[in-house]
Scaffold this motif. Structure first.
Motif, PDB file in Angstrom:
ATOM      1  N   GLY A  96      39.704  40.374  28.291  1.00  0.00           N
ATOM      2  CA  GLY A  96      39.020  39.096  28.413  1.00  0.00           C
ATOM      3  C   GLY A  96      37.512  39.258  28.485  1.00  0.00           C
ATOM      4  O   GLY A  96      36.756  38.490  27.879  1.00  0.00           O
ATOM      5  N   ALA A  97      37.066  40.252  29.241  1.00  0.00           N
ATOM      6  CA  ALA A  97      35.621  40.477  29.363  1.00  0.00           C
ATOM      7  C   ALA A  97      35.015  40.757  27.987  1.00  0.00           C
ATOM      8  O   ALA A  97      33.958  40.218  27.647  1.00  0.00           O
ATOM      9  CB  ALA A  97      35.356  41.646  30.309  1.00  0.00           C
ATOM     10  N   ASN A 100      34.742  37.653  25.953  1.00  0.00           N
ATOM     11  CA  ASN A 100      33.589  36.849  26.368  1.00  0.00           C
ATOM     12  C   ASN A 100      32.262  37.489  25.971  1.00  0.00           C
ATOM     13  O   ASN A 100      31.302  36.796  25.658  1.00  0.00           O
ATOM     14  CB  ASN A 100      33.643  36.596  27.878  1.00  0.00           C
ATOM     15  N   PHE A 128      34.577  32.458  36.389  1.00  0.00           N
ATOM     16  CA  PHE A 128      34.832  33.897  36.266  1.00  0.00           C
ATOM     17  C   PHE A 128      34.987  34.242  34.789  1.00  0.00           C
ATOM     18  O   PHE A 128      35.800  33.635  34.088  1.00  0.00           O
ATOM     19  CB  PHE A 128      36.088  34.332  37.037  1.00  0.00           C
ATOM     20  N   GLU A 181      35.311  27.477  31.471  1.00  0.00           N
ATOM     21  CA  GLU A 181      36.776  27.559  31.514  1.00  0.00           C
ATOM     22  C   GLU A 181      37.345  26.124  31.540  1.00  0.00           C
ATOM     23  O   GLU A 181      36.892  25.316  32.348  1.00  0.00           O
ATOM     24  CB  GLU A 181      37.240  28.260  32.793  1.00  0.00           C
ATOM     25  N   GLU A 186      40.089  31.936  38.650  1.00  0.00           N
ATOM     26  CA  GLU A 186      39.657  32.704  39.832  1.00  0.00           C
ATOM     27  C   GLU A 186      38.877  31.821  40.804  1.00  0.00           C
ATOM     28  O   GLU A 186      38.869  32.061  42.001  1.00  0.00           O
ATOM     29  CB  GLU A 186      38.781  33.891  39.408  1.00  0.00           C
ATOM     30  N   ASP A 214      36.289  29.621  27.567  1.00  0.00           N
ATOM     31  CA  ASP A 214      36.961  30.831  28.046  1.00  0.00           C
ATOM     32  C   ASP A 214      38.402  30.454  28.385  1.00  0.00           C
ATOM     33  O   ASP A 214      38.678  29.885  29.444  1.00  0.00           O
ATOM     34  CB  ASP A 214      36.220  31.375  29.278  1.00  0.00           C
ATOM     35  N   GLN A 217      42.480  32.879  30.756  1.00  0.00           N
ATOM     36  CA  GLN A 217      43.571  32.618  31.709  1.00  0.00           C
ATOM     37  C   GLN A 217      44.400  31.391  31.312  1.00  0.00           C
ATOM     38  O   GLN A 217      45.606  31.356  31.510  1.00  0.00           O
ATOM     39  CB  GLN A 217      42.992  32.433  33.122  1.00  0.00           C
ATOM     40  N   LYS A 243      44.576  38.329  28.166  1.00  0.00           N
ATOM     41  CA  LYS A 243      45.726  38.232  29.068  1.00  0.00           C
ATOM     42  C   LYS A 243      47.071  38.088  28.346  1.00  0.00           C
ATOM     43  O   LYS A 243      47.642  39.071  27.899  1.00  0.00           O
ATOM     44  CB  LYS A 243      45.478  37.086  30.057  1.00  0.00           C
TER      45      LYS A 243
HETATM   46  N1  PLP Z   1      37.883  35.102  31.885  1.00  0.00           N
HETATM   47  C1  PLP Z   1      38.763  34.540  32.729  1.00  0.00           C
HETATM   48  C2  PLP Z   1      38.850  33.051  32.805  1.00  0.00           C
HETATM   49  C3  PLP Z   1      39.587  35.336  33.524  1.00  0.00           C
HETATM   50  O1  PLP Z   1      40.438  34.772  34.381  1.00  0.00           O
HETATM   51  C4  PLP Z   1      39.472  36.749  33.431  1.00  0.00           C
HETATM   52  C5  PLP Z   1      40.291  37.626  34.285  1.00  0.00           C
HETATM   53  O2  PLP Z   1      40.821  37.244  35.283  1.00  0.00           O
HETATM   54  C6  PLP Z   1      38.544  37.283  32.538  1.00  0.00           C
HETATM   55  C7  PLP Z   1      37.776  36.442  31.773  1.00  0.00           C
HETATM   56  C8  PLP Z   1      38.390  38.774  32.410  1.00  0.00           C
HETATM   57  O3  PLP Z   1      39.474  39.305  31.724  1.00  0.00           O
HETATM   58  P1  PLP Z   1      39.741  40.901  31.740  1.00  0.00           P
HETATM   59  O4  PLP Z   1      40.110  41.261  33.134  1.00  0.00           O
HETATM   60  O5  PLP Z   1      40.853  41.078  30.746  1.00  0.00           O
HETATM   61  O6  PLP Z   1      38.477  41.553  31.289  1.00  0.00           O
END
Ligand code: PLP
Length: 392
Positions: A96-97, A100, A128, A181, A186, A214, A217, A243
């Motif tokens: 996810g990071a 983004n 998050f 989001e 989170e 985003d 999740q 995810k």
């Molecule tokens: N974006 C959102 C909305 C998330 O909930 C998360 C992880 O919880 C991430 C990004 C980051 O994802 P990752 O842990 O796969 O890098």
């Protein structure tokens, strides 16, 4: 023996050995009902035969070739994701990071394309977006950022679910995009007003900004639509996924539309593993299974049943502030921090999570059966009521 894994997680004292659907078994063969699904990852549950078959078949043929060459499964997955989302193209990565990061890079390139030397992105309080330097800088949590300064610049923060705060930003600055989001995970399972995304789309259209969602999740059926923005009629410029896309096989995606889809050209972004045949085969199996088993519709109905069940069992009870959610993304906000509830639930064979200190979070697999849903509501309600009797 002490673990030599870097202690980045405060782990619970349990180690799982196998799973099936919404059940997990530990090393002692004790069974647990999984209401967190690897943090919104295993939407098809554990050991789903379709994912198992797809991964085995692909691993027996070809796991990785690199993006120096065309990859059939990657092209198939991009086509399928674009068909399902209405977007134009996809960049594949592994988390996810990273998805983004790709979105942030698209926004920056878009700014430069518009002649803006120092483009800025509007981000939200209590958001998050990940743990890389750019994504933790975009994240609205001091706890996540603390100790990692200097942060990456170019983010303007506003309160979540507050369109006026965005409209109040002067028109003559460097803003090029909004990153948000559709429901904050989170940040405490925060569900914004029904027309929030619509209003954000309107502001972005007026100001020529990119709307970047985003959905790491909220995506892949979690909220009762394949993507959470599909509860509305808008289309974003960028959507990030990870995810549940691979049901546990690491894969992330950044989908883009229109001008945003033209920003990352050869040499501007890359990932060695991103979109390899193995991960894409898993993701294709996930998407096919979601539709074949009608799990997205099921998430909407079952989520509503769980919400109603929890409301009739504990709404209005002392310490219960709010019960909210959409589909299978559910939060129970309490009036005080409740970290002890997680180990207590574990002792009773139930896996839950606490986020934003006071919000019990449920992210069950979408394959949860009706009986398991009832068990979850009963066990959790009993646990919460008992917990406050004990600690009162
Ligand atoms: N974006 C959102 C909305 C998330 O909930 C998360 C992880 O919880 C991430 C990004 C980051 O994802 P990752 O842990 O796969 O890098």
């Amino acid at each position: 023996m002490a673990s030599q894994v870097m202690p980045t997680y405060a782990r619970l004292p349990v180690m799982f050995e196998r799973g099936e659907g919404a059940w997990l078994w530990d090393k002692q063969d004790r069974r647990y009902l999984d209401a967190i699904a690897g943090i919104a990852v295993c939407n098809l549950g554990h050991a789903h035969p379709a994912v198992f078959a797809a991964v085995c078949e692909q691993a027996g043929k070809l796991i990785h070739t690199s993006n120096l060459y065309r990859i059939e499964k990657q092209e198939e997955l991009a086509q399928e994701l674009c068909r399902l989302s209405g977007m134009d193209n996809a960049f594949f990565c592994n988390s996810g990071a990273e998805a983004n990061e790709s979105a942030i890079k698209i926004a920056r390139r878009y700014g430069h394309y518009l002649g803006i030397a120092e483009p800025a992105i509007i981000v939200m309080e209590s958001s998050f977006h990940g743990r890389t330097l750019a994504t933790l800088s975009a994240t609205g949590s001091r706890k996540v950022q603390e100790g990692f300064e200097p942060l990456v610049g170019g983010f303007i923060r506003v309160p979540y679910d507050d369109v006026r705060a965005i409209e109040a930003i002067p028109d003559n600055n460097n803003v090029v995009a909004i990153l948000v989001e559709p429901i904050q995970g989170e940040g405490g399972v925060r569900v914004p007003a029904d027309d929030y995304l619509l209003q954000l789309r309107r502001v972005c259209d007026q100001r020529n900004w990119l709307l970047m969602l985003d959905e790491v999740q909220t995506g892949i059926g979690r909220t009762g639509r394949l993507l959470a923005f599909q509860h509305t009629f808008i289309r974003p410029d960028v959507v990030t996924l990870a995810k549940a896309l691979g049901n546990g096989v690491p894969i992330g995606a950044c989908l883009a539309l229109g001008t945003a889809a033209e920003m990352l050209t050869a040499g501007k972004h890359a990932s060695t593993f991103g979109g390899n045949p193995l991960a894409c085969s898993a993701a294709l199996a996930v998407l096919r299974t979601l539709f074949r088993e009608q799990l997205v519709e099921r998430a909407a109905i079952l989520g509503e049943n769980i919400l109603q069940g929890l409301r009739s069992a504990i709404e209005g009870r002392p310490h219960v502030v709010d019960i909210r959610g959409k589909g299978m993304m559910i939060g129970i906000e309490l009036d005080q921090p409740c970290p002890d509830l997680v180990p207590l639930a574990l002792e009773r064979g139930l896996l839950i999570n606490v986020t934003a200190e006071k919000v019990l979070r449920l992210l069950p697999p979408l394959v949860l059966t009706d009986d398991q849903a009832r068990l979850l509501v009963d066990e959790l309600s009993r646990l919460i009521v008992g917990y406050f009797k004990i600690t009162a």
